[in-house]
Design an enzyme around this catalytic site. Sequence first.
Site, PDB file in Angstrom:
ATOM      1  N   ARG A 180       0.836  -1.197   0.000  1.00 39.85           N
ATOM      2  CA  ARG A 180       0.000   0.000   0.000  1.00 39.85           C
ATOM      3  C   ARG A 180       0.878   1.257   0.000  1.00 39.85           C
ATOM      4  O   ARG A 180       2.077   1.186   0.253  1.00 39.85           O
ATOM      5  CB  ARG A 180      -0.923  -0.006   1.229  1.00 39.85           C
ATOM      6  CG  ARG A 180      -2.021  -1.035   1.177  1.00 39.85           C
ATOM      7  CD  ARG A 180      -2.817  -1.115   2.478  1.00 39.85           C
ATOM      8  NE  ARG A 180      -2.022  -1.682   3.560  1.00 39.85           N
ATOM      9  CZ  ARG A 180      -2.464  -1.824   4.809  1.00 39.85           C
ATOM     10  NH1 ARG A 180      -3.681  -1.418   5.127  1.00 39.85           N
ATOM     11  NH2 ARG A 180      -1.694  -2.359   5.741  1.00 39.85           N
TER      12      ARG A 180
ATOM     13  N   LYS B  33       1.500   2.155   7.248  1.00 41.81           N
ATOM     14  CA  LYS B  33       1.848   1.400   8.452  1.00 41.81           C
ATOM     15  C   LYS B  33       2.757   2.206   9.371  1.00 41.81           C
ATOM     16  O   LYS B  33       3.364   3.200   8.977  1.00 41.81           O
ATOM     17  CB  LYS B  33       2.521   0.078   8.082  1.00 41.81           C
ATOM     18  CG  LYS B  33       1.579  -0.926   7.438  1.00 41.81           C
ATOM     19  CD  LYS B  33       0.354  -1.223   8.290  1.00 41.81           C
ATOM     20  CE  LYS B  33       0.680  -1.972   9.571  1.00 41.81           C
ATOM     21  NZ  LYS B  33      -0.532  -2.208  10.403  1.00 41.81           N
TER      22      LYS B  33
ATOM     23  N   TYR C 105      -1.232   4.843  10.421  1.00 39.66           N
ATOM     24  CA  TYR C 105      -1.626   3.922  11.487  1.00 39.66           C
ATOM     25  C   TYR C 105      -0.450   3.744  12.428  1.00 39.66           C
ATOM     26  O   TYR C 105       0.687   3.549  11.985  1.00 39.66           O
ATOM     27  CB  TYR C 105      -2.010   2.551  10.906  1.00 39.66           C
ATOM     28  CG  TYR C 105      -3.338   2.530  10.186  1.00 39.66           C
ATOM     29  CD1 TYR C 105      -4.531   2.779  10.869  1.00 39.66           C
ATOM     30  CD2 TYR C 105      -3.412   2.238   8.831  1.00 39.66           C
ATOM     31  CE1 TYR C 105      -5.750   2.753  10.220  1.00 39.66           C
ATOM     32  CE2 TYR C 105      -4.633   2.205   8.162  1.00 39.66           C
ATOM     33  CZ  TYR C 105      -5.793   2.465   8.866  1.00 39.66           C
ATOM     34  OH  TYR C 105      -7.003   2.438   8.216  1.00 39.66           O
TER      35      TYR C 105
ATOM     36  N   HIS D   7      -1.017   2.179  16.141  1.00 36.83           N
ATOM     37  CA  HIS D   7      -1.296   1.021  17.016  1.00 36.83           C
ATOM     38  C   HIS D   7      -0.257   0.919  18.131  1.00 36.83           C
ATOM     39  O   HIS D   7       0.407  -0.107  18.315  1.00 36.83           O
ATOM     40  CB  HIS D   7      -1.326  -0.274  16.196  1.00 36.83           C
ATOM     41  CG  HIS D   7      -2.409  -0.309  15.154  1.00 36.83           C
ATOM     42  ND1 HIS D   7      -3.749  -0.342  15.483  1.00 36.83           N
ATOM     43  CD2 HIS D   7      -2.345  -0.307  13.800  1.00 36.83           C
ATOM     44  CE1 HIS D   7      -4.471  -0.374  14.370  1.00 36.83           C
ATOM     45  NE2 HIS D   7      -3.654  -0.341  13.342  1.00 36.83           N
TER      46      HIS D   7
ATOM     47  N   GLU E 111      -6.087   5.364  13.493  1.00 41.12           N
ATOM     48  CA  GLU E 111      -7.035   4.477  14.168  1.00 41.12           C
ATOM     49  C   GLU E 111      -7.751   5.112  15.349  1.00 41.12           C
ATOM     50  O   GLU E 111      -8.696   4.510  15.890  1.00 41.12           O
ATOM     51  CB  GLU E 111      -6.345   3.186  14.630  1.00 41.12           C
ATOM     52  CG  GLU E 111      -5.372   3.328  15.791  1.00 41.12           C
ATOM     53  CD  GLU E 111      -3.959   3.686  15.373  1.00 41.12           C
ATOM     54  OE1 GLU E 111      -3.071   3.649  16.239  1.00 41.12           O
ATOM     55  OE2 GLU E 111      -3.745   4.007  14.178  1.00 41.12           O
TER      56      GLU E 111
ATOM     57  N   SER F 190     -10.930  -2.050   8.383  1.00 41.41           N
ATOM     58  CA  SER F 190     -11.705  -3.044   9.127  1.00 41.41           C
ATOM     59  C   SER F 190     -12.642  -3.788   8.184  1.00 41.41           C
ATOM     60  O   SER F 190     -12.849  -5.005   8.329  1.00 41.41           O
ATOM     61  CB  SER F 190     -12.509  -2.365  10.240  1.00 41.41           C
ATOM     62  OG  SER F 190     -11.658  -1.789  11.201  1.00 41.41           O
TER      63      SER F 190
ATOM     64  N   ASP G  77      -3.027  -6.337  15.442  1.00 41.13           N
ATOM     65  CA  ASP G  77      -2.349  -5.032  15.453  1.00 41.13           C
ATOM     66  C   ASP G  77      -2.369  -4.400  16.844  1.00 41.13           C
ATOM     67  O   ASP G  77      -1.490  -3.600  17.181  1.00 41.13           O
ATOM     68  CB  ASP G  77      -3.009  -4.052  14.473  1.00 41.13           C
ATOM     69  CG  ASP G  77      -2.481  -4.214  13.055  1.00 41.13           C
ATOM     70  OD1 ASP G  77      -1.296  -4.515  12.902  1.00 41.13           O
ATOM     71  OD2 ASP G  77      -3.263  -4.045  12.108  1.00 41.13           O
TER      72      ASP G  77
ATOM     73  N   VAL H  77      -1.679 -12.154  10.815  1.00 47.69           N
ATOM     74  CA  VAL H  77      -0.925 -11.191  10.010  1.00 47.69           C
ATOM     75  C   VAL H  77      -1.279  -9.771  10.452  1.00 47.69           C
ATOM     76  O   VAL H  77      -2.462  -9.405  10.522  1.00 47.69           O
ATOM     77  CB  VAL H  77      -1.209 -11.389   8.510  1.00 47.69           C
ATOM     78  CG1 VAL H  77      -0.539 -10.302   7.680  1.00 47.69           C
ATOM     79  CG2 VAL H  77      -0.738 -12.773   8.063  1.00 47.69           C
TER      80      VAL H  77
END
Length: 371
Positions: free
Chosen positions: A15, A75, A94, A96, A118, A134, A270, A298
């Site tokens: 991505r 990410k 993101y 996390h 998020e 999601s 995550d 994953v």
Amino acid sequence: MRVGVPKEIKSQEYRVGLVPGSVRELVHHGHDIVVETAAGSGIGFDDGAYRSAGATVVDTAAEVFASADMIVKVKEPQPEEIAMLRRGQILFTYLHLAADRALTEGLMASGCVGIAYETVTNRFGHLPLLAPMSEVAGRMAIQVGAHNLEKEQGGAGVLLGGVPGVTAARVLIIGGGVSGINAARMAMGMEAKVTVLDRSLDRLAELDMRFGGQLNTLYSTVDSIESHVMEADLVVGAVLVPGAAAPKLVTEDMVRAMQPGSVLVDIAIDQGGCFATSRPTSHDAPTFKMHDVVHYCVTNMPGAVARTSTFALNNATLPFALAIAEQGYRKALQSDEHLRNGLNIHDGAVTYDAVARDLGLDFVDAESALA
């Protein structure tokens, strides 16, 4: 503002933070965009597409990080990327953080402004920048779960929908949020026997009205989880506590009691995962077996369908990226409480309560940090 888009370097991550159409929109509003070469190659966009949209293409991530006021990624930054962040630089991606102390401490040390997709909210209390991924992860959970039920993948050799005269597989989905609903839709579409557990009676009523007799809904308790996990062929963990570590709802004893060849898919990985036996995996080694149960954990599931995921994510993030670029992060966050909820790290401080609580770190309120 100068906005930078590095190529993602997490394993099997294709991505990209901005597609050429998003670049063009930002350029149209007067902003400069710098993109690392081949950043979009994984989803079919070459450097020429970015140049045509008005971006400057550079050879290395170091050039992107050195020149950009705001880094837009997908990410969380890897260690070598954290080392390139600088004080006051905006990181929009993101994060996390609640499941990763090393990442959190690295971002704190950098002095950057970490805005996490998020935890951005909307006026309905939903998570608009998490929802697209999601949706993808929920739909993928059934796809990968069905595949791993095949004998060659270590599963029990069960066809999810069965055939005439042979019972369909039993699918348990823990959590009736966005990912859970999308998993249920896919599983019902494949004619599995589907049960959703959730602690919100309103959500259970909504699911019952929406799907009727096709879907079994149950209130989530330790007892209901235990009894249905043991009976299930496929269990999908779709639990979310915004910004916080996922609760461990399925114990190791429950996993040990499952039928051999059953499959667990942990969408919550995550955020640390909601199965006690989960550990992060990657697309190049997505599964492992424990107690003769296949685990798929994953951490970037939507990366497997990178083109679909990138467009879905860009549709959601672009208005917020524009707001930050137009107003500057401080004014944008002060004027929009929903975007302000995305602020997780600011000038060395943790500004999201759930992250600070889960990691045992000091918490500074976002409004105070920005004042």
